[in-house]
Design an enzyme around this catalytic site. Structure first.
Site, mmCIF file in Angstrom:
data_model
loop_
_atom_site.group_PDB
_atom_site.id
_atom_site.type_symbol
_atom_site.label_atom_id
_atom_site.label_comp_id
_atom_site.label_asym_id
_atom_site.label_seq_id
_atom_site.Cartn_x
_atom_site.Cartn_y
_atom_site.Cartn_z
ATOM 1 N N HIS A 273 0.772 -1.158 0.050
ATOM 2 C CA HIS A 273 0.120 0.101 0.028
ATOM 3 C C HIS A 273 0.891 1.220 -0.056
ATOM 4 C CE1 HIS A 273 0.554 -1.201 3.876
ATOM 5 N NE2 HIS A 273 0.639 -0.057 4.626
ATOM 6 N N HIS B 205 0.844 5.183 0.938
ATOM 7 C CA HIS B 205 0.115 6.311 1.877
ATOM 8 C C HIS B 205 0.194 7.494 1.094
ATOM 9 C CE1 HIS B 205 0.306 4.064 5.833
ATOM 10 N NE2 HIS B 205 1.366 3.517 4.982
HETATM 11 P P1 5GP Z 1 1.724 0.591 7.338
HETATM 12 O O1 5GP Z 1 2.314 0.633 8.654
HETATM 13 O O2 5GP Z 1 1.604 -1.219 7.180
HETATM 14 O O3 5GP Z 1 2.565 1.061 6.303
HETATM 15 O O4 5GP Z 1 0.505 1.074 7.318
HETATM 16 C C1 5GP Z 1 -0.878 0.199 7.566
HETATM 17 C C2 5GP Z 1 -2.108 1.375 7.434
HETATM 18 O O5 5GP Z 1 -3.331 0.687 7.516
HETATM 19 C C3 5GP Z 1 -1.979 2.096 8.990
HETATM 20 O O6 5GP Z 1 -1.668 3.692 8.690
HETATM 21 C C4 5GP Z 1 -3.505 1.838 9.534
HETATM 22 O O7 5GP Z 1 -4.138 2.888 10.098
HETATM 23 C C5 5GP Z 1 -3.994 1.390 8.318
HETATM 24 N N1 5GP Z 1 -5.095 0.427 8.749
HETATM 25 C C6 5GP Z 1 -4.932 -0.754 9.340
HETATM 26 N N2 5GP Z 1 -6.243 -1.497 9.495
HETATM 27 C C7 5GP Z 1 -7.138 -0.777 9.025
HETATM 28 C C8 5GP Z 1 -8.264 -0.930 8.446
HETATM 29 O O8 5GP Z 1 -8.979 -2.004 9.105
HETATM 30 N N3 5GP Z 1 -9.280 -0.112 7.641
HETATM 31 C C9 5GP Z 1 -8.449 0.912 7.118
HETATM 32 N N4 5GP Z 1 -9.292 1.835 6.473
HETATM 33 N N5 5GP Z 1 -7.154 1.382 7.339
HETATM 34 C C10 5GP Z 1 -6.453 0.470 8.426
#
Ligand code: 5GP
Ligand code: ZN
Length: 136
Positions: free
Chosen positions: A99, A101
């Site tokens: 993903h 951001h």
């Molecule tokens: P990472 O740290 O893996 O780059 O970011 C994962 C992101 O996914 C985090 O910013 C977190 O807030 C978001 N996230 C985790 N679970 C969910 C979810 O169930 N729904 C949504 N919309 N975002 C999520």
């Protein structure tokens, strides 16, 4: 139901706030935003990170990010945008579905994403040598 949370979001088994979608990508609001409007853009086909996503899906995600960055900046009244991708645990990746951001930034919001450190001695030359030797 697959045990990937973002696959379940794509299939609507887990609800989310849809920002945009097409056949290949899905964009939705991050549930725990750095700033309001923080959006995640993901490939619909599961990939863990930048290392195993197909180049076609990567291109599709980047095309959506390119369009959405400007749209989100304008719509949120932001003063700038950060594009961030965490790949693997020690780079801060928590959800193992690739993903990007899109993070709206506002003057004076105080968020600091990239603390830099100066190179010492021959460190720059040494790391450059390794990277260039690994290029194909
Ligand atoms: P990472 O740290 O893996 O780059 O970011 C994962 C992101 O996914 C985090 O910013 C977190 O807030 C978001 N996230 C985790 N679970 C969910 C979810 O169930 N729904 C949504 N919309 N975002 C999520
Ligand atoms: Zn997945």
């Amino acid at each position: 139901m697959p045990d990937c949370i973002f696959c379940n979001i794509v299939s609507r088994e887990i609800p989310s706030y849809t920002v945009y979608e097409n056949d290949d990508v899905y964009a939705f609001l991050d549930i725990h935003p750095v700033n309001r409007g923080h959006t995640l853009v993901i490939p619909k086909r599961h990939a863990r990170n930048v290392f195993d996503i197909s180049s076609e899906d990567w291109a599709a995600v980047m095309k959506a990010v390119h369009a959405l960055a400007g749209t989100i900046e304008k719509a949120t009244g932001a003063d700038g945008i950060n594009l961030v991708m965490n790949n693997r645990e020690h780079a801060g990746q928590v959800v193992d579905h690739a993903h990007m951001h899109i993070i709206p930034r506002f003057k004076g919001d105080g968020i600091r994403l990239m603390p830099g450190h100066a190179y010492k001695g021959d460190e720059a030359k040494e790391v450059l040598k390794k990277i260039r030797a690994a290029l194909i």
